[in-house]
Design a protein around this motif. Structure first.
Motif, PDB file in Angstrom:
ATOM      1  N   GLY A 186       5.086  16.222 -15.967  1.00 21.04           N
ATOM      2  CA  GLY A 186       4.191  15.312 -16.676  1.00 21.04           C
ATOM      3  C   GLY A 186       2.740  15.445 -16.250  1.00 21.04           C
ATOM      4  O   GLY A 186       1.884  14.696 -16.716  1.00 21.04           O
ATOM      5  N   SER A 187       2.444  16.400 -15.392  1.00 20.16           N
ATOM      6  CA  SER A 187       1.099  16.552 -14.836  1.00 20.16           C
ATOM      7  C   SER A 187       0.236  17.486 -15.672  1.00 20.16           C
ATOM      8  O   SER A 187       0.717  18.185 -16.575  1.00 20.16           O
ATOM      9  CB  SER A 187       1.197  17.130 -13.423  1.00 20.16           C
ATOM     10  OG  SER A 187       1.726  18.453 -13.486  1.00 20.16           O
ATOM     11  N   GLY A 188      -1.064  17.532 -15.332  1.00 20.59           N
ATOM     12  CA  GLY A 188      -1.951  18.495 -15.957  1.00 20.59           C
ATOM     13  C   GLY A 188      -1.494  19.914 -15.685  1.00 20.59           C
ATOM     14  O   GLY A 188      -1.548  20.788 -16.562  1.00 20.59           O
ATOM     15  N   TYR A 189      -1.028  20.152 -14.456  1.00 19.22           N
ATOM     16  CA  TYR A 189      -0.485  21.471 -14.128  1.00 19.22           C
ATOM     17  C   TYR A 189       0.730  21.766 -14.997  1.00 19.22           C
ATOM     18  O   TYR A 189       0.861  22.865 -15.542  1.00 19.22           O
ATOM     19  CB  TYR A 189      -0.090  21.530 -12.655  1.00 19.22           C
ATOM     20  CG  TYR A 189       0.559  22.847 -12.268  1.00 19.22           C
ATOM     21  CD1 TYR A 189      -0.192  23.893 -11.762  1.00 19.22           C
ATOM     22  CD2 TYR A 189       1.935  23.040 -12.435  1.00 19.22           C
ATOM     23  CE1 TYR A 189       0.397  25.106 -11.423  1.00 19.22           C
ATOM     24  CE2 TYR A 189       2.539  24.238 -12.110  1.00 19.22           C
ATOM     25  CZ  TYR A 189       1.765  25.268 -11.608  1.00 19.22           C
ATOM     26  OH  TYR A 189       2.359  26.466 -11.297  1.00 19.22           O
ATOM     27  N   GLU A 269       8.592  12.706 -19.859  1.00 22.31           N
ATOM     28  CA  GLU A 269       8.676  12.909 -18.404  1.00 22.31           C
ATOM     29  C   GLU A 269       8.015  11.756 -17.657  1.00 22.31           C
ATOM     30  O   GLU A 269       8.568  11.225 -16.678  1.00 22.31           O
ATOM     31  CB  GLU A 269       8.004  14.231 -18.019  1.00 22.31           C
ATOM     32  CG  GLU A 269       8.763  15.478 -18.425  1.00 22.31           C
ATOM     33  CD  GLU A 269       9.913  15.783 -17.473  1.00 22.31           C
ATOM     34  OE1 GLU A 269      10.029  15.116 -16.422  1.00 22.31           O
ATOM     35  OE2 GLU A 269      10.683  16.695 -17.788  1.00 22.31           O
ATOM     36  N   LEU A 270       6.832  11.356 -18.098  1.00 23.88           N
ATOM     37  CA  LEU A 270       6.104  10.286 -17.419  1.00 23.88           C
ATOM     38  C   LEU A 270       6.823   8.950 -17.581  1.00 23.88           C
ATOM     39  O   LEU A 270       6.900   8.145 -16.641  1.00 23.88           O
ATOM     40  CB  LEU A 270       4.679  10.202 -17.957  1.00 23.88           C
ATOM     41  CG  LEU A 270       3.799  11.435 -17.692  1.00 23.88           C
ATOM     42  CD1 LEU A 270       2.448  11.297 -18.398  1.00 23.88           C
ATOM     43  CD2 LEU A 270       3.594  11.648 -16.196  1.00 23.88           C
ATOM     44  N   THR A 271       7.361   8.714 -18.764  1.00 25.47           N
ATOM     45  CA  THR A 271       8.130   7.489 -18.996  1.00 25.47           C
ATOM     46  C   THR A 271       9.353   7.446 -18.096  1.00 25.47           C
ATOM     47  O   THR A 271       9.680   6.398 -17.502  1.00 25.47           O
ATOM     48  CB  THR A 271       8.559   7.405 -20.475  1.00 25.47           C
ATOM     49  OG1 THR A 271       7.403   7.385 -21.316  1.00 25.47           O
ATOM     50  CG2 THR A 271       9.392   6.153 -20.733  1.00 25.47           C
ATOM     51  N   ALA A 272      10.029   8.573 -17.951  1.00 20.83           N
ATOM     52  CA  ALA A 272      11.215   8.624 -17.091  1.00 20.83           C
ATOM     53  C   ALA A 272      10.870   8.323 -15.638  1.00 20.83           C
ATOM     54  O   ALA A 272      11.653   7.668 -14.925  1.00 20.83           O
ATOM     55  CB  ALA A 272      11.872  10.002 -17.201  1.00 20.83           C
TER      56      ALA A 272
END
Length: 355
Positions: A186-189, A269-272
């Motif tokens: 969920g990151s910029g990377y 991904e971020l929600t999880a």
């Protein structure tokens, strides 16, 4: 005094000693994969009635390079941290004799052994009376949205990503934040790495064509996807790769299906990550409706023309946990770290007064 190969960072204390009636100060430091920021604030701040002053009264601010020991090594990280603390005190016209408390919030602090090792190092730098705290950088990000109080959940999505939460009785939990190799998608990377993979798949016929090819090659001044191989492995640092993520958002907003899928997957991904923390700590209560702050921090969560990853995550979370209260901090995480230390100082004063 601590001496490093780049010079004697505390020499200024001999040149500009602080008087006996000097004002006490607190240092807060936020060290991540992109930069290290240290702020110096007064230890005599007034109590805040529900809202931080805007602008927040910072005596001095100093910025340096990376300080995640997992990416730059422990020696380089310590050198950066010490130099930026010294610079903040110098700019504030203060020195270590005036410091009441220090809070370092650092990416890469993932285990009590990390904390104790850094605390041992700090004890050789500051006077014995100074209160010292070492936390993961996510803790300061949470504190930046809760006035230094540890309750609720923070979601960070910048170069890396992590969700971190605390209950009012001190329990804590985290999700993600293990770095790119272990899947911070969920990151910029993560966004940029998926985009680079999609370009190579399109190039050799394993995947569909995508606007990402033109957008990222143009951004890098390259003429062919083959050149991406050399560019990527010449310096595969997390922050360098993550800087490509805006090109993914631009391609998605232009209607590219591949880029849109990457961003949709990012929201999931971020929600999880947030769900995992909320469930482990039971922040939502038995009926799932208890109120808790959800602090949102990081460039990935900022709104764009038609894509707003942060809002999409909040919409997903509030459907499940209607008591989640999204907070966009008005101060940076380094101030959050300073407020954590300030709250400890105030608590000790109140406790001592009551004895």
């Amino acid at each position: 005094m601590k001496r490093y190969r780049n010079g004697e960072v505390w020499d200024f204390e001999m040149e500009t000693p602080v008087s006996r009636d000097r004002a006490d100060v607190i240092l807060g430091l936020d060290g991540g994969a992109a930069a290290t920021v240290c702020v110096c604030i007064s230890a005599a701040l007034p109590s805040f009635a529900g809202r931080l002053p805007n602008p927040f009264p910072v005596l001095a601010r100093a910025v340096a390079g990376f300080s995640n020991h997992n990416s730059v090594g422990e020696s380089a990280a310590k050198e950066t941290i010490e130099k930026v603390m010294a610079e903040a005190l110098l700019k504030a016209g203060s020195n270590r004799s005036a410091v009441r408390a220090v809070c370092l919030a650092l990416a890469g602090v993932n285990h009590p052994s990390d904390q104790e090792r850094i605390l041992d190092w700090l004890r050789n730098i500051f006077p014995v009376r100074v209160k010292l705290f070492v936390e993961n950088d996510a803790v300061a990000a949470l504190a930046s949205g809760t006035m230094g109080k540890l309750h609720g959940c923070v979601l960070i999505a910048g170069t890396g990503t992590i969700a971190y939460g605390f209950t009012e009785d001190g329990r804590e939990a985290r999700a993600a934040g293990a770095g790119p190799i272990l899947g911070d998608w969920g990151s910029g990377y993560g966004i940029a790495a998926k985009a680079l993979t999609a370009i190579m798949r399109a190039h050799d016929g394993r995947g569909p064509p995508t606007f990402l090819t033109y957008g990222i090659l143009s951004m890098l001044g390259l003429s062919s996807p083959d050149e991406l191989i050399g560019w990527t492995y010449a310096d595969p640092s997390w922050a360098r790769i993550a800087k490509l993520s805006p090109a993914v958002v631009s391609s998605a907003e232009a209607g590219d299906e591949v880029a849109n899928r990457i961003l949709h997957d990012t929201v999931l991904e971020l929600t999880a990550s947030v769900k995992a923390v909320v469930q482990r700590l039971d922040l939502c209560g038995e009926d799932g409706k208890d109120s808790f702050p959800l602090v949102m921090v990081g460039g990935v969560l900022e709104a764009n023309k038609s894509w707003d990853i942060g809002k999409a995550v909040v919409d997903c979370i509030t459907k499940i946990y209607p008591g989640a209260h999204p907070v966009r901090p008005t101060v940076e995480p380094a101030v959050g770290a300073a407020l954590l230390a300030w709250n400890h100082v105030i608590s000790n004063l109140v406790s001592d007064y009551g004895r």
